[in-house]
Each structure stands twice: as C-alpha cells, then as structure tokens.
Design an enzyme around this catalytic site. Structure first.
Site, PDB file in Angstrom:
ATOM      1  N   SER A 253       0.808  -1.223   0.000  1.00 18.32           N
ATOM      2  CA  SER A 253       0.000   0.000   0.000  1.00 18.32           C
ATOM      3  C   SER A 253       0.838   1.270   0.000  1.00 18.32           C
ATOM      4  CB  SER A 253      -0.916   0.028   1.219  1.00 18.32           C
ATOM      5  OG  SER A 253      -1.575   1.279   1.268  1.00 18.32           O
ATOM      6  N   LYS A 301     -12.987  -6.201   2.674  1.00 18.12           N
ATOM      7  CA  LYS A 301     -13.974  -5.132   2.487  1.00 18.12           C
ATOM      8  C   LYS A 301     -15.422  -5.585   2.727  1.00 18.12           C
ATOM      9  CE  LYS A 301     -11.076  -2.456  -0.557  1.00 18.12           C
ATOM     10  NZ  LYS A 301     -10.935  -1.564  -1.672  1.00 18.12           N
TER      11      LYS A 301
END
Ligand code: DQA
Length: 521
Positions: A253, A301
């Site tokens: 990330s 998610k």
C-alpha cells in the site's frame, strides 16, 4: 491501553548494520547518517573472521554516529557459535574502546559482569543494554512485566525486549508494558505483523525505533527513507490519532506515503500505518479503543461490515466498506465506502475529458446506457458495479467464482459470466472494461486479465483498479490499441481524499494530494 506517559527519552532512530566486512560497515554508517539515523546497531556476529581489537578500533575511530554493538550468539537468534567468554570479552573490549552502547543478553549478563569485574576497566560513557528475545507467541502482559523486572534488576542502563509476533493483536501487550519500566525500555516485535510496534511506539511511551537502510529490508522494520518521508515519528505524541490500513497483505500500500504527509500539511495530529491483520474478530476485540479509524483493503472489504456498529447506506447497499471511522462522541465504528465514487468519477471525468458524451445527447453521466464489463466481484468490484448501475450503465460481471458473479449481477440487474468466458467475450463498441481483481499487481506485473487481444480495441475506455504499477500490462495494451485508459492510481487518490475528509472532519487538500501521487507513485 492503560496509562501511557510518553517516554522522557528523546526519540532515537537506529539503523541495524549486518555486514560481513568492516569497509561495508563504514559505508553503511555513512548511508545511515545521510538517511537520518541517530544511532547504528552493528552486529559483530555477522563479520567474517572477526578480529575484535582491530575491527572494533577501525569502526570506532571512523564512527559518524553513536554505535551500539551486539554480538548475538546462536542460542539467541544470532550467528556466533564460539566460546562464550571470547564473545563477552569482545563486548567488554568494545566498551573499553568507547562504544556508546553494548547489548548483553539477559542470560549472559552474570558472566559478563564477572568479566567486567575482573578487567576492572570501565568506560566513561558507554551504556549497557540488557536484552531478551522471546521466540514463539508473545507472553502475557504480566509475564512480560516480570521479564522487565528481571532485566531491570541487573542494573542495566537500558533494557530491550524483542518478541516475534504471530498476530498483530500481540503488539497490544508490548504497548501496554512500555510505560511501566523504570529504565528506558526498547520493546518491539519482529516480522510483518510487528511493524506497528516500531511505528506506534512513540505514541505509547517508547523512544527507540529501528529503520532499515536502502536495499537491506528487514520484515517488520520500516525503511529509514519511509520514516523520513512518510512517518516523521518525531511529531508523534500521546495525543496523535492513529489510523490504519487493515489488509492482508498490506506492504504494497502507498496509503502511508499519501495520508501521513497530508495530515501534516493540514496540521492534523494523525498517523496512518499498515496493519497486517489475520483475524478481524481478534483484531477488533483486542484494539477496542486505541485507533481512530481504518482503511480496509483486500480481502476484508465485505467481511468487515459485521464489525461496524453502523454502516452508511451506500456502503450497506454495495455490501463493502473500505473506510471506518470511530465516532468521537460515542466511540462507535461507522463504515463507509469511498471506492465507489472514487472509481466512477475517475472514469466519468476521463470520458468527459475525451469528449465522449454519446452523440451530443445530454445525459446525466457519460456512463449512462453504456455496457460496463466488470472483471472481479469482490469488494472493489461491488463498488464499481453499484457505481456503474447508479449512472445508468448495463453491467456484465465476470468472476472466477460464478456464484459470486451471479449474486452481484442480481443486485445490479446485470448479467453474470464465469471468468473463463472473458477470453471469447465480444463487447459492443464503446463499452467500458474495468478490472477489479488483483491480477497484474506488483510483483506479478506480467499478468493481465484474459480479455482477448482482438476485443480490446472495441472498448472505449479501460480501467484497472490495480495501482501498483501505475500502468499495468492491461492498460499498456489498451493504450496501444487506442482506448482511453484510467489507472487505479486515480481511484486510489479519490478514495483517499474522501477518507481524509471522514477521518479528520476537514476538507482534503486536493492539490497537495495530487502532487504527492504524481511525484511519488
Ligand atoms: O482499495 C483500496 C486500496 C487500499 O487498500 C490500499 O492499498 O491502500 C486502501 C483502501 O482504502 C482502498 O479502498
């Protein structure tokens, strides 16, 4: 996390040096200084044919930064296999020659003390660090405190406790002992799951952080360069609000490179760190109030919804959350989805920029009535499907898990196909192709979704949610056949901007964030 008085010790950034020859050690010391380290830790057990007197003298006469010497035996995770007395005498010699710190294992301390007493030579300023490495699962807080007490009882100037976390929840125990030591305590966990023990220690009472040199990565230790560019731990204090990216893996990330400088730019006392999470339930039941909010990445998610106290209606209808805020007034976790608008507006803006607004007709969105071919029905795919549907597109979904594709297709009145069918799928002219799978993500940059080469040119626009690299193989090939391409970097930027607003309650500095993305990604 209990009372957390921030350490009275000034923050020290230490670069570990594990080289085989003294010349390289001296070069590394130069590099460490240039990259902002305050001290270096030189592992003597890594030097081949180590000659204590000559080598220590050369290192110390050329020193550019305070030096901490360790000489780790095999029984404590190091390379040294010889006689214990020789090893301890070398450390005693290092003290005599002017080392700033030496590290002695708790189990070897009494022998070392005897050697020191026999030699009756003391350095004027060198400090002794008594250390202990705990293998396996991090012990309970009270066991750790007992160990701290034992190490303190040696009379050490500093003590150091290292564990090897198998799960990020173990780090809470490390944080909880930091304020209780009577002498400066260096405590951290190694490995990917341990990274937050380094990054967050200044908030919870620690003062000593390891940062690695360029080209010498160590799992669980941040690179010195990232400490300088992103984290700037010297600004972190007890009041700093911590935000984390919950994901597995998480190292790819670029969130920390974007969010941390933006917090500082906006004068917001916040910090954003990668959190390698294996088990959501364990995570949320351990860190009940320590962190102010989260980004949520692959593969959580969808699963994370059940850990939120409230979910925003858009995220609820999508069935995926990528942002969680701990509401300050009641501490409740509120879930949002910023991927959907981030991705869809990136695609719309690119179509508008290229004048693709369907035959001059005034439509509410350039996506209205278009065929939207989506590959991947996971968390990111769900956000794209709902976004495309909200703009009036006709959505076709491909996924390796056909049931998953079907369930998403029925939620957006679309069509589902097995991923295998993508290779022979012939889209209508002007369609949009969106990859919402991790295919093509670093390090697998040679991969791309199996869309047929011949059909690629039929697409008006190709979007890839993958943002490392900026131009994936799919986007390069789409460029070559003349399609408009939109990189996942654009979605990343937009979803992060919306996250910033939710995290801070401030308006994101758009221009500043775009500049970072353009210059660093
Ligand atoms: O999908 C992404 C990317 C991300 O997981 C990251 O890699 O930083 C951060 C999430 O907020 C976002 O939804």
């Amino acid at each position: 996390m209990g009372s957390n008085e921030v350490s009275a010790e000034p923050l020290m950034i230490c670069a570990p040096i594990r080289s085989q020859c003294v010349e390289q050690i001296l070069k590394n010391m130069h590099q460490a200084k240039a990259q902002g380290a305050d001290v270096v830790e030189i592992s003597l057990d890594h030097i081949t044919n180590f000659h204590p007197h000559n080598h220590l003298q050369t290192i110390l006469t050329n020193k550019l930064l305070p030096i901490l010497f360790s000489y780790r035996p095999k029984w404590e995770g190091g390379l040294y296999e010889g006689d214990e007395n020789i090893r301890l005498e070398a450390l005693q010699l290092a003290m005599e020659l002017g080392a700033d710190f030496i590290d002695i294992e708790l189990k070897a301390f009494s022998c070392f003390k005897t050697i020191m007493e026999q030699k009756k030579k003391h350095s004027n300023h060198g400090k002794i660090i008594v250390s202990s490495y705990v293998d396996g699962v991090t012990p309970t807080t009270s066991e750790l405190l007992n160990l701290v007490t034992l190490m303190q009882a040696t009379g050490a100037d500093m003590i150091k406790l290292v564990t090897n976390a198998e799960d990020i929840t173990e780090i809470k125990r490390i944080f909880s002992i930091l304020p209780y030591s009577k002498v400066p305590l260096i405590a951290y966990s190694v490995g990917d799951r341990g990274l937050i023990s380094q990054l967050l220690c200044p908030k919870f009472g620690g003062f000593f952080v390891y940062g690695t040199l360029d080209g010498n990565p160590v799992p669980g230790m941040p690179p010195l360069e990232t400490l300088q560019e992103a984290y700037k731990l010297e600004h972190v204090n007890e009041a700093t609000k911590v935000f984390g990216l919950i994901s597995k893996p998480v190292g790819h990330s670029k969130g920390p490179l974007l969010h941390n400088p933006t917090f500082r730019h906006a004068k917001f006392n916040g910090m954003y760190v990668p959190m390698f999470v294996d088990d959501l339930k364990e995570f949320f039941s351990t860190y009940t109030s320590d962190f102010a909010g989260y980004s949520v990445g692959f593969p959580y998610k969808e699963k994370v919804l059940s850990f939120c106290d409230e979910v925003h209606p858009l995220a609820q209808s999508i069935g995926a959350v990528n942002t969680i805020v701990r509401r300050p007034i009641d501490g409740k976790l509120v879930g949002y989805n910023t991927d959907c608008e981030g991705a869809i507006t990136a695609i719309e803006d690119a179509l508008i920029e290229h004048g693709c607004n369907d035959g001059g007709e005034v439509l509410s969105s350039p996506l209205a009535r278009r065929l939207f071919v989506l590959v991947g029905a996971g968390g990111a795919g769900r956000a794209l499907a709902f976004g495309a549907k909200s703009r009036g597109s006709r959505v076709v979904i491909f996924d390796i898990d056909f049931e998953r594709a079907k369930s998403l297709a029925s939620a957006v009145s679309g069509e589902a196909w097995h991923y295998k069918a993508l290779a022979s799928f012939e889209p209508e002219k002007g369609a949009i192709l969106a990859n919402a799978t991790p295919i093509g993500m670093h390090p697998n940059i040679g991969d791309r979704i199996s869309v047929a080469e011949a059909s690629l040119k039929e697409y008006e626009l190709v979007f890839d949610a993958v943002y490392t690299p900026r131009k994936t193989r799919l986007l390069k090939e789409a460029d070559e056949v003349g399609a408009i391409t939109v990189s996942g970097v654009e979605m990343f930027l937009r979803q992060a901007r919306a996250q910033f607003n939710l995290f801070t309650g401030l308006q994101a500095p758009e221009h500043f964030m775009r500049e970072i993305v353009l210059s660093k990604f």
